[in-house]
Design an enzyme around this catalytic site. Structure first.
Site, mmCIF file in Angstrom:
data_model
loop_
_atom_site.group_PDB
_atom_site.id
_atom_site.type_symbol
_atom_site.label_atom_id
_atom_site.label_comp_id
_atom_site.label_asym_id
_atom_site.label_seq_id
_atom_site.Cartn_x
_atom_site.Cartn_y
_atom_site.Cartn_z
ATOM 1 N N LYS A 162 -22.009 32.548 -5.727
ATOM 2 C CA LYS A 162 -20.659 32.003 -5.647
ATOM 3 C C LYS A 162 -20.002 32.468 -4.345
ATOM 4 O O LYS A 162 -20.097 33.646 -3.988
ATOM 5 C CB LYS A 162 -19.834 32.487 -6.841
ATOM 6 C CG LYS A 162 -20.339 31.947 -8.181
ATOM 7 C CD LYS A 162 -19.983 30.482 -8.361
ATOM 8 C CE LYS A 162 -20.301 29.994 -9.763
ATOM 9 N NZ LYS A 162 -19.984 28.566 -9.928
ATOM 10 N N ASP A 190 -22.484 28.089 -4.183
ATOM 11 C CA ASP A 190 -21.487 27.233 -4.844
ATOM 12 C C ASP A 190 -20.098 27.655 -4.384
ATOM 13 O O ASP A 190 -19.658 28.768 -4.654
ATOM 14 C CB ASP A 190 -21.606 27.386 -6.368
ATOM 15 C CG ASP A 190 -20.727 26.381 -7.111
ATOM 16 O OD1 ASP A 190 -19.950 25.652 -6.449
ATOM 17 O OD2 ASP A 190 -20.829 26.320 -8.351
ATOM 18 N N GLU A 218 -23.205 23.743 -3.257
ATOM 19 C CA GLU A 218 -22.593 22.993 -4.347
ATOM 20 C C GLU A 218 -21.099 22.847 -4.086
ATOM 21 O O GLU A 218 -20.426 23.806 -3.718
ATOM 22 C CB GLU A 218 -22.838 23.798 -5.639
ATOM 23 C CG GLU A 218 -22.822 22.954 -6.872
ATOM 24 C CD GLU A 218 -23.254 23.743 -8.106
ATOM 25 O OE1 GLU A 218 -24.269 24.475 -8.043
ATOM 26 O OE2 GLU A 218 -22.577 23.630 -9.122
ATOM 27 N N ASP A 243 -20.565 18.679 -7.772
ATOM 28 C CA ASP A 243 -20.379 19.179 -9.134
ATOM 29 C C ASP A 243 -19.028 18.711 -9.692
ATOM 30 O O ASP A 243 -18.959 17.751 -10.445
ATOM 31 C CB ASP A 243 -20.512 20.710 -9.145
ATOM 32 C CG ASP A 243 -20.387 21.289 -10.553
ATOM 33 O OD1 ASP A 243 -20.311 20.504 -11.520
ATOM 34 O OD2 ASP A 243 -20.341 22.527 -10.704
ATOM 35 N N LYS A 267 -23.235 18.282 -16.181
ATOM 36 C CA LYS A 267 -22.863 19.254 -17.210
ATOM 37 C C LYS A 267 -22.358 18.469 -18.410
ATOM 38 O O LYS A 267 -21.510 17.581 -18.247
ATOM 39 C CB LYS A 267 -21.766 20.196 -16.709
ATOM 40 C CG LYS A 267 -22.253 21.150 -15.629
ATOM 41 C CD LYS A 267 -21.137 22.028 -15.114
ATOM 42 C CE LYS A 267 -21.657 22.934 -14.007
ATOM 43 N NZ LYS A 267 -20.561 23.472 -13.178
HETATM 44 MG MG MG Z 1 -20.611 24.427 -9.602
#
Ligand code: MG
Length: 365
Positions: A162, A190, A218, A243, A267
């Protein structure tokens, strides 16, 4: 097989360590659990995490959508009429993708039980095991290097790092992580929408110049900025995965048509369940694109449904299903077996969930 009753619960599972991204900090998973009972005694299970900063779905909103719209839509219906029933769930209320996903997965679960077939086989049966990456939360470069070392020691060979909190630190963070784990570990990053398009290109070229060998980035820019996403995709040295910009099959088609990203992250909580996820997969096939499957901070009922989907199709080439391994405990009985990066799908009919250990579910009346 008729739907007779639906019970709602909350389930709380503590995390091993706090989860930190550009959008939030979380200490435990506290999800809504759906139990769908039938006249033949089978139970279908679903789960919805309140991820307000991404889906807008809070606990109260999930419970409200279930009670006011989704449960009335399925009560008394025959599970055998699966497709019309799944469509009815999607049409019963707009938005509320997490609540829809919880009901959708419970219906697939029941349908698989009705016809004695595991859901992943019913939907294609491409494979029975997959390997997930693990998330490294955003922290100081030193702390992230330490977390990365620990993850690799636990057997992970793909890290999802992240970034995006104080972007001036991002290249240093990645340098520290790369140095800690060596060249053989795959690193994806991400940014959770944190960068502007130009800033994204600057940071990604910096990272490229430092030979960080990133697999993909991402959601570098805000979800609504499709033009910015396309600009980054066209100019970035690193492949781009959308995403937060992809909730529905329609979003995915728009991205594929414009080539606004190289890949999309599916997701269940964004798209409203397996029914819509399968449409994203079909669209990706048509456009020759690949998908990642990801999860929110979720316990095993809903991540198990994502495992069933991932094992159904090889268009899903990247797996980010580390929700259960980030939890300190796993109270969910049955379903996939998570052994660090290795995930073995369950071969029982439906989704294979048999319930939740005593003490973890609190019924909402
Ligand atoms: Mg993500």
């Amino acid at each position: 097989m008729k739907i007779r009753k639906v019970r709602l619960y909350t389930m709380e599972v503590p995390l091993r360590v706090p989860f930190k991204t550009a959008l939030r900090r979380v200490d435990s998973v506290r999800d809504v659990v759906v139990e769908v009972d039938t006249d033949t005694g089978e139970k279908g299970w679903g789960e919805a995490p309140p991820t307000g900063v991404i889906t807008g779905d809070t606990t109260g909103a999930i419970v409200g959508a279930l009670r006011d719209h989704l449960i009335p839509a399925i009560l008394g219906e025959e599970v055998e009429n699966l497709e019309p029933l799944l469509q009815k769930v999607q049409r019963a209320v707009v938005h509320n993708s997490s609540a829809k996903a919880a009901v959708d997965m419970a219906l697939y679960d029941l349908y698989g039980q009705r016809f004695q077939i595991p859901v992943y086989r019913m939907l294609g049966g491409a494979r029975s095991r997959i390997e997930t990456d693990i998330t490294i939360s955003v922290n100081s470069p030193e702390e992230m290097a330490e977390d990365a070392r620990t993850a690799v020691a636990r057997g992970y060979d793909t890290l999802k790092v992240k970034v995006g909190v104080d972007p001036s630190l991002d290249t240093r963070r990645l340098l520290a992580v790369r140095k800690a784990v060596g060249e053989d570990v795959r690193i994806r990053i991400d940014a959770n929408q944190a960068w502007t398009p130009k800033q994204a290109l600057r940071i990604l070229s910096d990272m490229e110049q430092e030979n960080l060998h990133l697999e993909l980035v991402e959601q570098p820019v805000p979800a609504a900025d499709l033009a910015g996403l396309k600009y980054v995709t066209e100019n970035s040295p690193v492949p781009v995965l959308a995403d937060e910009a992809v909730f529905s099959p329609q979003d995915a088609v728009r991205i594929f048509q414009k080539h606004a990203a190289d890949m999309v992250n599916i997701k269940l909580m964004k798209c409203g369940g397996l029914y819509n996820a399968l449409q994203i997969v079909s669209a990706a096939k048509v456009y020759g694109c690949e998908c990642m499957i990801g999860c929110m901070l979720e316990a095993k009922i809903s991540v198990n449904a994502a495992v069933e989907l991932a094992c159904a199709t090889d268009t899903i080439t990247r797996i980010d299903l580390d929700g259960p391994v980030l939890c300190r405990e796993d109270p969910v009985l049955g379903g996939a077996v998570f052994a660090e990066k290795d995930i073995q799908v369950c071969d029982d009919p439906g989704m294979g969930i048999r319930g939740v250990e005593e003490g973890y579910l609190k019924e909402l009346r």
